[in-house]
Write an enzyme that holds these catalytic residues in place. Structure first.
Site, short mmCIF file in Angstrom:
data_model
loop_
_atom_site.label_atom_id
_atom_site.label_comp_id
_atom_site.label_asym_id
_atom_site.label_seq_id
_atom_site.Cartn_x
_atom_site.Cartn_y
_atom_site.Cartn_z
N ASP A 1 23.95 28.92 16.58
CA ASP A 1 25.16 28.22 17.03
C ASP A 1 26.35 28.54 16.14
O ASP A 1 27.44 28.86 16.62
CB ASP A 1 24.92 26.71 17.04
CG ASP A 1 23.97 26.26 18.13
OD1 ASP A 1 23.76 27.03 19.08
OD2 ASP A 1 23.43 25.14 18.02
N ASP B 1 18.11 27.61 15.50
CA ASP B 1 19.04 27.08 16.51
C ASP B 1 20.41 26.82 15.89
O ASP B 1 21.45 27.21 16.44
CB ASP B 1 18.45 25.80 17.10
CG ASP B 1 19.37 25.15 18.12
OD1 ASP B 1 19.65 25.78 19.15
OD2 ASP B 1 19.83 24.02 17.89
N ARG C 1 9.97 20.17 22.84
CA ARG C 1 9.36 18.86 23.05
C ARG C 1 8.28 18.91 24.11
O ARG C 1 7.21 18.30 23.96
CB ARG C 1 10.44 17.85 23.43
CG ARG C 1 11.39 17.50 22.28
CD ARG C 1 12.33 16.39 22.66
NE ARG C 1 13.30 16.84 23.67
CZ ARG C 1 14.47 17.40 23.38
NH1 ARG C 1 14.80 17.62 22.12
NH2 ARG C 1 15.30 17.76 24.34
N ASP D 1 16.07 25.22 24.64
CA ASP D 1 15.07 25.42 23.60
C ASP D 1 14.53 24.09 23.08
O ASP D 1 13.34 23.95 22.79
CB ASP D 1 15.61 26.28 22.45
CG ASP D 1 16.92 25.76 21.87
OD1 ASP D 1 17.37 24.67 22.30
OD2 ASP D 1 17.46 26.42 20.97
N GLY D 2 15.42 23.09 22.97
CA GLY D 2 14.97 21.78 22.53
C GLY D 2 14.01 21.13 23.52
O GLY D 2 12.98 20.55 23.13
#
Length: 261
Positions: free
Chosen positions: A102, A98, A85, A80-81
């Site tokens: 977690d 996110d 970006r 997802d990160g």
């Protein structure tokens, strides 16, 4: 104006201009072409939640399904990160989603482990409390100082945390931490030693493969919780610093008001 007050204004300027009612109206009126809820990284986040929920459903009676679903949910955390970006879709909502996903996923597994290992229930409860408090304080300290992401830590704040939030280090540590808890979970289901399952002899022969994985990942889990302690302490100091700067600003404004009168 004092140095601390000036620093506070520099760090918090972008947050002070958004009123909560304005933010709600903007979120309600957003179009399909710019709908933050439908950003690709956030869609990945929703899929992680679904997979984690399915994993919890199978946790008490089907370890294979549970482990596969749990691992996929955790692995998607690495994507997802990158998607945010690559597509220019980083968002505060996505960052919080996110982190919350977690925390809830890991906590759910730790809750199961408290029943699987009742003698260590207090240890797991402490780890849950530390994990939640550390990340909650860190997220709040990031927001009040105007940071674009809770994963962006300046070296002048903490070299230790900056090194931890390096993408490669973060992936290895988070993966090792989750694998440690998964190994503890699987140890309740797998009892065949490596000598029988894989024909391995020597000093490892009497271990099961989850036990071996547990011992390998134990140092990583320990390091992760040291990070949580450091993160909790640093975030506490940042929040106290913001409090002091705000109080200093309030005193300056009161002094100026009295001079005008």
């Amino acid at each position: 104006m004092s140095d601390s007050t000036a620093a506070l204004k520099r760090r918090r300027g972008s947050l002070d201009i958004v009123d909560a009612k304005v933010a709600v109206d903007l979120a309600t009126a957003q179009t399909y072409s710019e709908n933050v809820f439908l950003f690709v990284p956030n869609l990945i986040g929703y899929s992680r939640i679904i997979l984690a929920a399915l994993s919890l459903h199978y946790m008490s009676y089907h370890p294979k399904y549970c482990t596969v679903l749990y691992c996929i949910s955790c692995l998607l955390d690495a994507f997802d990160g990158h998607a945010a970006r690559a597509l220019g879709q980083a968002s505060k909502f996505g960052a919080v989603l996110d982190m919350v996903t977690d925390r809830c996923t890991t906590t759910s597994l730790l809750c199961y482990l408290t029943s699987a290992y009742p003698d260590y229930a207090l240890v797991f409860q402490f780890l849950i409390a530390l994990d939640f408090s550390s990340h909650y304080m860190h997220m709040n300290s990031s927001l009040v100082t105007g940071s674009k992401s809770h994963k962006q830590v300046d070296s002048d704040v903490s070299r230790f945390l900056r090194a931890y939030y390096n993408p490669t280090t973060l992936f290895i540590v988070c993966a090792g931490n989750e694998l440690f808890y998964i190994a503890l979970y699987l140890m309740k289901w797998v009892h065949t030693p490596l000598a029988q399952s894989l024909g391995i002899g020597g000093p490892l022969a009497h271990y099961t493969w989850p036990e071996l994985m547990m011992w390998i990942c134990l140092p990583i889990c320990a390091y992760k919780n040291v990070v949580n302690l450091v993160q909790l302490w640093k975030a506490s100091k940042i929040l106290v610093g913001v409090d002091l700067a705000e109080r200093a600003k309030a005193r300056e404004e009161e002094a100026q008001r009295q001079k005008r009168e």
